[in-house]
Design a protein around this motif. Structure first.
Motif, PDB file in Angstrom:
ATOM      1  N   ALA A 156       0.820  -1.210   0.000  1.00 50.44           N
ATOM      2  CA  ALA A 156       0.000   0.000   0.000  1.00 50.44           C
ATOM      3  C   ALA A 156       0.858   1.266   0.000  1.00 50.44           C
ATOM      4  N   ASN A 157       2.034   1.189   0.592  1.00 53.19           N
ATOM      5  CA  ASN A 157       2.917   2.349   0.686  1.00 53.19           C
ATOM      6  C   ASN A 157       4.353   1.919   0.336  1.00 53.19           C
ATOM      7  N   PRO A 158       4.606   1.639  -0.946  1.00 54.98           N
ATOM      8  CA  PRO A 158       5.914   1.111  -1.340  1.00 54.98           C
ATOM      9  C   PRO A 158       7.007   2.174  -1.254  1.00 54.98           C
ATOM     10  N   THR A 159       8.224   1.702  -1.046  1.00 52.79           N
ATOM     11  CA  THR A 159       9.383   2.593  -1.064  1.00 52.79           C
ATOM     12  C   THR A 159       9.687   2.988  -2.499  1.00 52.79           C
ATOM     13  N   THR A 160       9.787   4.279  -2.755  1.00 54.77           N
ATOM     14  CA  THR A 160      10.098   4.767  -4.091  1.00 54.77           C
ATOM     15  C   THR A 160      11.510   5.370  -4.103  1.00 54.77           C
ATOM     16  N   ALA A 161      12.017   5.630  -5.307  1.00 60.21           N
ATOM     17  CA  ALA A 161      13.379   6.158  -5.457  1.00 60.21           C
ATOM     18  C   ALA A 161      13.406   7.250  -6.516  1.00 60.21           C
ATOM     19  N   LYS A 162      14.322   8.177  -6.338  1.00 60.35           N
ATOM     20  CA  LYS A 162      14.529   9.258  -7.302  1.00 60.35           C
ATOM     21  C   LYS A 162      16.027   9.550  -7.405  1.00 60.35           C
ATOM     22  N   LEU A 163      16.527   9.690  -8.640  1.00 64.78           N
ATOM     23  CA  LEU A 163      17.938   9.991  -8.861  1.00 64.78           C
ATOM     24  C   LEU A 163      18.101  11.441  -9.296  1.00 64.78           C
ATOM     25  N   ASP A 164      19.168  12.094  -8.828  1.00 66.62           N
ATOM     26  CA  ASP A 164      19.470  13.468  -9.217  1.00 66.62           C
ATOM     27  C   ASP A 164      20.035  13.502 -10.631  1.00 66.62           C
ATOM     28  N   ASN A 165      19.584  14.463 -11.430  1.00 62.21           N
ATOM     29  CA  ASN A 165      20.178  14.707 -12.744  1.00 62.21           C
ATOM     30  C   ASN A 165      21.517  15.418 -12.559  1.00 62.21           C
ATOM     31  N   LYS A 166      22.509  15.056 -13.387  1.00 66.46           N
ATOM     32  CA  LYS A 166      23.853  15.595 -13.189  1.00 66.46           C
ATOM     33  C   LYS A 166      24.575  15.850 -14.515  1.00 66.46           C
ATOM     34  N   PHE A 167      25.558  16.782 -14.462  1.00 64.63           N
ATOM     35  CA  PHE A 167      26.497  16.998 -15.554  1.00 64.63           C
ATOM     36  C   PHE A 167      27.748  16.161 -15.305  1.00 64.63           C
ATOM     37  N   GLY A 168      28.446  15.817 -16.393  1.00 67.81           N
ATOM     38  CA  GLY A 168      29.705  15.094 -16.281  1.00 67.81           C
ATOM     39  C   GLY A 168      30.594  15.357 -17.484  1.00 67.81           C
ATOM     40  N   ILE A 169      31.879  15.027 -17.347  1.00 67.66           N
ATOM     41  CA  ILE A 169      32.851  15.168 -18.428  1.00 67.66           C
ATOM     42  C   ILE A 169      33.036  13.808 -19.102  1.00 67.66           C
ATOM     43  N   THR A 170      33.152  13.831 -20.447  1.00 63.93           N
ATOM     44  CA  THR A 170      33.232  12.585 -21.206  1.00 63.93           C
ATOM     45  C   THR A 170      34.346  12.637 -22.247  1.00 63.93           C
ATOM     46  N   PRO A 171      35.526  12.060 -21.969  1.00 64.44           N
ATOM     47  CA  PRO A 171      36.559  11.921 -22.999  1.00 64.44           C
ATOM     48  C   PRO A 171      36.221  10.772 -23.947  1.00 64.44           C
ATOM     49  N   GLN A 172      36.781  10.833 -25.156  1.00 65.68           N
ATOM     50  CA  GLN A 172      36.370   9.914 -26.213  1.00 65.68           C
ATOM     51  C   GLN A 172      37.537   9.611 -27.155  1.00 65.68           C
ATOM     52  N   ILE A 173      37.588   8.385 -27.666  1.00 65.51           N
ATOM     53  CA  ILE A 173      38.477   8.035 -28.774  1.00 65.51           C
ATOM     54  C   ILE A 173      37.655   7.250 -29.791  1.00 65.51           C
ATOM     55  N   GLY A 174      38.050   7.318 -31.064  1.00 65.93           N
ATOM     56  CA  GLY A 174      37.304   6.600 -32.081  1.00 65.93           C
ATOM     57  C   GLY A 174      37.939   6.732 -33.435  1.00 65.93           C
ATOM     58  N   PHE A 175      37.218   6.274 -34.446  1.00 63.92           N
ATOM     59  CA  PHE A 175      37.714   6.418 -35.819  1.00 63.92           C
ATOM     60  C   PHE A 175      36.542   6.438 -36.789  1.00 63.92           C
ATOM     61  N   VAL A 176      36.805   7.024 -37.941  1.00 62.63           N
ATOM     62  CA  VAL A 176      35.880   6.995 -39.072  1.00 62.63           C
ATOM     63  C   VAL A 176      36.587   6.292 -40.226  1.00 62.63           C
ATOM     64  N   TYR A 177      35.907   5.330 -40.829  1.00 63.50           N
ATOM     65  CA  TYR A 177      36.443   4.674 -42.025  1.00 63.50           C
ATOM     66  C   TYR A 177      35.476   4.923 -43.166  1.00 63.50           C
ATOM     67  N   ASN A 178      35.956   5.603 -44.202  1.00 68.96           N
ATOM     68  CA  ASN A 178      35.122   5.958 -45.339  1.00 68.96           C
ATOM     69  C   ASN A 178      35.010   4.794 -46.318  1.00 68.96           C
ATOM     70  N   LEU A 179      33.786   4.341 -46.552  1.00 68.30           N
ATOM     71  CA  LEU A 179      33.541   3.298 -47.543  1.00 68.30           C
ATOM     72  C   LEU A 179      33.584   3.869 -48.949  1.00 68.30           C
ATOM     73  N   ASN A 180      33.116   5.096 -49.101  1.00 70.89           N
ATOM     74  CA  ASN A 180      33.223   5.878 -50.341  1.00 70.89           C
ATOM     75  C   ASN A 180      33.071   7.335 -49.963  1.00 70.89           C
ATOM     76  N   ASP A 181      32.756   8.194 -50.917  1.00 75.23           N
ATOM     77  CA  ASP A 181      32.701   9.619 -50.607  1.00 75.23           C
ATOM     78  C   ASP A 181      31.482  10.004 -49.772  1.00 75.23           C
ATOM     79  N   ARG A 182      30.497   9.111 -49.632  1.00 75.06           N
ATOM     80  CA  ARG A 182      29.283   9.417 -48.871  1.00 75.06           C
ATOM     81  C   ARG A 182      29.109   8.544 -47.631  1.00 75.06           C
TER      82      ARG A 182
END
Length: 223
Positions: A156-182
């Protein structure tokens, strides 16, 4: 034979010109694919009253995603990943290890990356590094009967939860491989340094560093 060679050379030159402009300043591209988000959780302890060393962990999820990229110069780009929200199950850890699922949350992470792409604009393979700012919006939190039993909640009275919204820093590595000009393939790994606080309706709270490892791959089209 000479005529054929001239035609082939001309076609090769046109292809080279197309690739030369493929990733140059002022071009836009869009992609679609999948992203796997795997939280690398570091949990604090649930505030009193609680068992000592009461912690939580979060499970991984994979969703349909994509993104938009704008080449500011031949080497610098702005990239915005897009996609469906991730759903992460929250489970017991520490003193609660093995109790199973305590709840779940959905998260929509909005990120803007500034990227530096190596090699020339006409290169077929272009690795890149990026740095982004992420805003994590947590919503649609749900709890389970297991959490109710541990926290004193009832049907009848369940325990509920709420999470705070937050900012964060995100470093990244990756690559693009072109199959053709598009058409191209884009693959990336990034680490979002995101933390939040889970608030229970019982008045207890727990601080959690989610810090997810993110793996993304997609096929894209350049306009």
């Amino acid at each position: 034979m000479k005529k054929f060679l001239r035609i082939a050379a001309g076609a090769a030159a046109l292809t080279a010109c197309g690739l030369a402009g493929a990733q140059s300043a002022g071009t836009w591209s869009a992609r679609i694919g999948a992203t796997h988000l795997s939280p690398d959780v570091s949990s604090g302890n649930l505030s009193a009253p609680s068992f000592p060393n009461t912690k939580v962990d979060a499970k991984s999820d994979t969703q349909l995603t994509g993104g938009l990229t704008y080449m500011v110069t031949d080497n610098f780009a702005l990239d915005v990943p897009l996609g469906l929200p991730f759903k992460n199950d929250l489970v017991g850890d520490g003193a609660l290890a093995g109790v199973g699922k305590l709840g779940s949350t959905k998260v929509l992470a909005a990120t803007v990356f500034a990227q530096y792409r190596f090699n020339a604009a006409n290169a077929a393979f272009r690795p890149y590094v990026g740095l982004g700012v992420t805003y994590a919006w947590f919503f649609d939190e749900k709890t389970t009967a297991t959490l109710n039993g541990l926290s004193g909640g009832t049907q009848a009275n369940p325990t509920t939860a709420k999470l705070d919204n937050k900012f964060g820093i995100t470093p990244q590595i990756g690559f693009v491989y072109n199959l053709n000009d598009r058409w191209f393939i884009d693959a990336a790994y990034y680490k979002s340094f995101l933390k939040s606080t889970i608030h229970l309706s019982t008045g207890q709270s727990i601080k959690v560093k989610f810090n997810p490892d993110v793996f993304a791959i997609g096929i894209g089209y350049r306009f």
